[in-house]
Design a protein around this motif. Structure first.
Motif, PDB file in Angstrom:
ATOM      1  N   ALA A  82     -20.240  21.019  39.103  1.00 10.88           N
ATOM      2  CA  ALA A  82     -18.991  21.645  38.664  1.00 10.88           C
ATOM      3  C   ALA A  82     -19.212  23.082  38.204  1.00 10.88           C
ATOM      4  CB  ALA A  82     -18.360  20.822  37.546  1.00 10.88           C
ATOM      5  N   ALA A  83     -20.330  23.345  37.518  1.00 15.54           N
ATOM      6  CA  ALA A  83     -20.605  24.703  37.047  1.00 15.54           C
ATOM      7  C   ALA A  83     -20.763  25.670  38.213  1.00 15.54           C
ATOM      8  CB  ALA A  83     -21.860  24.713  36.178  1.00 15.54           C
ATOM      9  N   ASP A  84     -21.305  25.178  39.331  1.00 12.28           N
ATOM     10  CA  ASP A  84     -21.510  26.032  40.501  1.00 12.28           C
ATOM     11  C   ASP A  84     -20.192  26.391  41.169  1.00 12.28           C
ATOM     12  OD1 ASP A  84     -23.069  27.414  42.394  1.00 12.28           O
ATOM     13  OD2 ASP A  84     -23.124  25.697  43.730  1.00 12.28           O
ATOM     14  N   CYS A 136      -8.116  22.003  42.212  1.00  9.87           N
ATOM     15  CA  CYS A 136      -8.870  22.092  43.462  1.00  9.87           C
ATOM     16  C   CYS A 136      -9.377  20.709  43.864  1.00  9.87           C
ATOM     17  CB  CYS A 136     -10.078  23.024  43.306  1.00  9.87           C
ATOM     18  SG  CYS A 136      -9.717  24.668  42.652  1.00  9.87           S
ATOM     19  N   PHE A 137      -9.675  20.550  45.153  1.00  9.27           N
ATOM     20  CA  PHE A 137     -10.276  19.309  45.625  1.00  9.27           C
ATOM     21  C   PHE A 137     -11.737  19.254  45.204  1.00  9.27           C
ATOM     22  CE2 PHE A 137      -6.729  19.939  48.580  1.00  9.27           C
ATOM     23  CZ  PHE A 137      -6.120  18.701  48.503  1.00  9.27           C
ATOM     24  N   ASP A 138     -12.150  18.095  44.733  1.00 11.18           N
ATOM     25  CA  ASP A 138     -13.514  17.916  44.225  1.00 11.18           C
ATOM     26  C   ASP A 138     -14.501  17.814  45.381  1.00 11.18           C
ATOM     27  OD1 ASP A 138     -15.867  17.218  43.007  1.00 11.18           O
ATOM     28  OD2 ASP A 138     -15.199  15.230  42.367  1.00 11.18           O
ATOM     29  N   THR A 139     -15.264  18.911  45.584  1.00 17.11           N
ATOM     30  CA  THR A 139     -16.361  18.911  46.552  1.00 17.11           C
ATOM     31  C   THR A 139     -17.677  19.212  45.845  1.00 17.11           C
ATOM     32  OG1 THR A 139     -15.912  21.248  47.054  1.00 17.11           O
ATOM     33  CG2 THR A 139     -14.921  19.596  48.504  1.00 17.11           C
ATOM     34  N   TRP A 140     -17.704  19.051  44.525  1.00 20.94           N
ATOM     35  CA  TRP A 140     -18.879  19.440  43.754  1.00 20.94           C
ATOM     36  C   TRP A 140     -19.568  18.264  43.049  1.00 20.94           C
ATOM     37  CZ3 TRP A 140     -13.863  21.094  42.569  1.00 20.94           C
ATOM     38  CH2 TRP A 140     -13.268  20.454  41.468  1.00 20.94           C
ATOM     39  N   SER A 141     -18.829  17.219  42.694  1.00 17.65           N
ATOM     40  CA  SER A 141     -19.415  16.158  41.876  1.00 17.65           C
ATOM     41  C   SER A 141     -20.316  15.246  42.706  1.00 17.65           C
ATOM     42  CB  SER A 141     -18.317  15.322  41.214  1.00 17.65           C
ATOM     43  OG  SER A 141     -17.689  14.469  42.164  1.00 17.65           O
ATOM     44  N   ALA A 193      -4.385  17.907  44.896  1.00 18.89           N
ATOM     45  CA  ALA A 193      -5.529  17.800  43.992  1.00 18.89           C
ATOM     46  C   ALA A 193      -5.058  17.877  42.547  1.00 18.89           C
ATOM     47  CB  ALA A 193      -6.535  18.906  44.285  1.00 18.89           C
ATOM     48  N   GLN A 194      -5.806  17.237  41.658  1.00 16.04           N
ATOM     49  CA  GLN A 194      -5.439  17.212  40.245  1.00 16.04           C
ATOM     50  C   GLN A 194      -6.580  17.678  39.331  1.00 16.04           C
ATOM     51  OE1 GLN A 194      -2.143  16.299  39.215  1.00 16.04           O
ATOM     52  NE2 GLN A 194      -1.950  16.590  41.416  1.00 16.04           N
ATOM     53  N   GLN A 195      -7.714  18.079  39.888  1.00 14.01           N
ATOM     54  CA  GLN A 195      -8.860  18.434  39.059  1.00 14.01           C
ATOM     55  C   GLN A 195      -8.928  19.940  38.842  1.00 14.01           C
ATOM     56  OE1 GLN A 195     -12.369  16.160  39.255  1.00 14.01           O
ATOM     57  NE2 GLN A 195     -11.675  14.863  40.932  1.00 14.01           N
ATOM     58  N   GLU A 196      -8.950  20.343  37.593  1.00 14.12           N
ATOM     59  CA  GLU A 196      -9.033  21.759  37.253  1.00 14.12           C
ATOM     60  C   GLU A 196     -10.451  22.268  37.498  1.00 14.12           C
ATOM     61  OE1 GLU A 196      -6.764  23.863  36.346  1.00 14.12           O
ATOM     62  OE2 GLU A 196      -5.052  22.503  36.078  1.00 14.12           O
ATOM     63  N   ALA A 197     -10.544  23.467  38.120  1.00  2.93           N
ATOM     64  CA  ALA A 197     -11.872  23.976  38.467  1.00  2.93           C
ATOM     65  C   ALA A 197     -11.983  25.479  38.279  1.00  2.93           C
ATOM     66  CB  ALA A 197     -12.197  23.612  39.908  1.00  2.93           C
ATOM     67  N   GLY A 198     -11.197  26.055  37.381  1.00  2.00           N
ATOM     68  CA  GLY A 198     -11.285  27.495  37.143  1.00  2.00           C
ATOM     69  C   GLY A 198     -10.392  28.318  38.038  1.00  2.00           C
TER      70      GLY A 198
END
Length: 427
Positions: free
Chosen positions: A185-187, A107-112, A98-103
């Motif tokens: 993403a905020a969640d 992490c793998f994007d499961t939010w967008s 994964a390449q997306q920063e999530a705090g």
């Protein structure tokens, strides 16, 4: 850690694979972790590594193995058992990074919203591109493609099975969450998530509808799923195992009451819902799965290994014998669920060889799964029976078992305990 499994091959020229349109580091030594670039449509900007065993069938299976937040594909390759088992069973392993920063790191994007639509973009499209590349490059079997992962990777496992049910045959999610648990993403952000904040509670119908709405016209066979969670996980709450079970049993039109429960290893409690959904509650485990032996159980669920259940009991349980006893029960409730740990102590002077403990479950409570015992029925007056490894209780010694249950507000402990027909004291 062996050099054969951890050495990253240097780029020996730019070998253009015209059939796949991809440039990779060399495949001269197949049983090494190899990075693939330009593997196809990659809206998530992900990196791809692949492990191909030296010995494999003409049309091998594929396992997509996904890391947790802050990790990467090579790290999951070296820190899990999937590639060593590939040497034994001859399947190809894809390790996405994964390449997306999530705090929590990448992490793998499961939010967008893009990730929740078939062909919408982001990481799911990139992962399917990896599967398609491997299929073309290594002639893999399209009917034996499986997903698995830990934490963020476990979340993406459930996500991929929802968005691309025609690509994957089955999945094994370690410490994951149901599909569409994260609103945005905020969640996903640390400390602010409704999904992982410990209060997530939707109905099975709501969870199932979230999956069905992705592909409303889908009429094929849905991939089956195995769900793993530690009871002491304080990062992705254990209660989310119940929510995931509710989602996938609803998708398959199954009851939320398991068709069977058992404890295939000490501290592992398994619930089976037909042959489509399995849950594993790992007693006392934190955010640390998969641990030793779990990858092999997942592969068996996929149908890759053909091995029997872990630690089967080859001998019938001994005939129960009566004995004096005391019982202590401790309840840990949340929302509409609870776990209850039960300790039986032999207060007599002779061993108890084989045991069954009857007890009364409070009104409104229904057992969903358990550990270190089998249970029948799931409500009312219940009988818990020993499993192979804890059949004997020596004088002054104890055994412990437990269960997870739903409730309607009554979180009292079970009562009226009797061991092999003899009433037990409580305390």
């Amino acid at each position: 850690m062996t050099a054969r499994r951890t050495t990253f091959l240097a780029l020996l020229g730019s070998a253009l694979l015209t059939a796949a349109g991809a440039v990779i580091t060399p495949a001269a030594s197949a049983a090494s972790l190899t990075e693939v670039t330009n593997f196809g449509d990659n809206p998530g900007g992900m990196r791809m590594h692949v492990y191909v065993p030296d010995t494999r069938p003409a049309n091998p299976a594929v396992v997509v193995a996904m890391h947790g937040c802050g990790g990467n594909g090579p790290g999951f390759h070296s820190g899990s058992e999937f590639s060593s088992l590939a040497d034994r069973y001859g399947y190809v392993v894809i390790y996405p990074s994964a390449q997306q920063e999530a705090g929590f790191g990448k992490c793998f994007d499961t939010w967008s919203e893009a990730s929740k639509r078939r062909g919408g973009g982001s990481d799911p499209v990139s992962i399917v591109s990896m599967v398609n590349y491997v299929k073309q490059r290594y002639n893999t079997d399209p009917n034996r493609v499986f997903a698995t992962g830990s934490s963020s990777g476990g979340m993406m496992t459930q996500h991929m099975l929802a968005v691309y049910p025609d690509v994957f045959k089955a999945g094994a999610s370690f410490m994951g969450v149901p599909f569409n648990c994260f609103a945005n993403a905020a969640d996903y952000a640390p400390g602010r998530s409704q999904c992982t904040g410990g209060s997530m509670n939707r109905t099975p119908q709501q969870w199932g509808d979230a999956v069905r709405q992705v592909n409303p016209g889908f009429s094929g066979t849905r991939p089956k799923i195995q769900l793993w969670h530690g009871t002491a996980d304080n990062l992705v709450p254990y209660s989310l195992l119940q929510e995931s079970m509710e989602q996938w049993t609803n998708v398959f039109g199954l009851s939320q009451t398991p068709t069977s429960t058992d404890s295939p290893r000490a501290g592992w409690n398994r619930g089976k819902y037909s042959d489509k959904v399995e849950t594993y509650s790992i007693q006392g485990a934190g955010h640390s799965l998969p641990s030793g032996g779990m990858a092999a159980v997942a592969l068996d669920f996929f149908g890759i290994t053909g091995t029997p259940d872990p630690d089967p009991d080859p001998d019938p349980d001994p005939e129960p014998t009566p004995g004096a006893c005391s019982v202590r029960a401790v309840v840990n409730p949340w929302n509409n669920g609870l776990t209850e740990s039960v300790t039986i102590t032999n207060t007599g002077t002779t061993p108890v060889n084989g045991w069954s403990l009857t007890f009364t479950l409070p009104s409104g409570q229904t057992i969903g799964s358990g550990w270190n015992a089998t249970f029948s029925p799931s409500s009312g007056q219940v009988t818990a029976r020993n499993v192979g490894h804890n059949a004997t209780i020596s004088p002054s010694r104890s055994v412990e078992f437990g269960f997870q249950a739903t409730h309607n507000g009554n979180t009292a402990a079970a009562s009226a305990f009797a061991l092999n027909g003899a009433t037990c004291s409580t305390g």
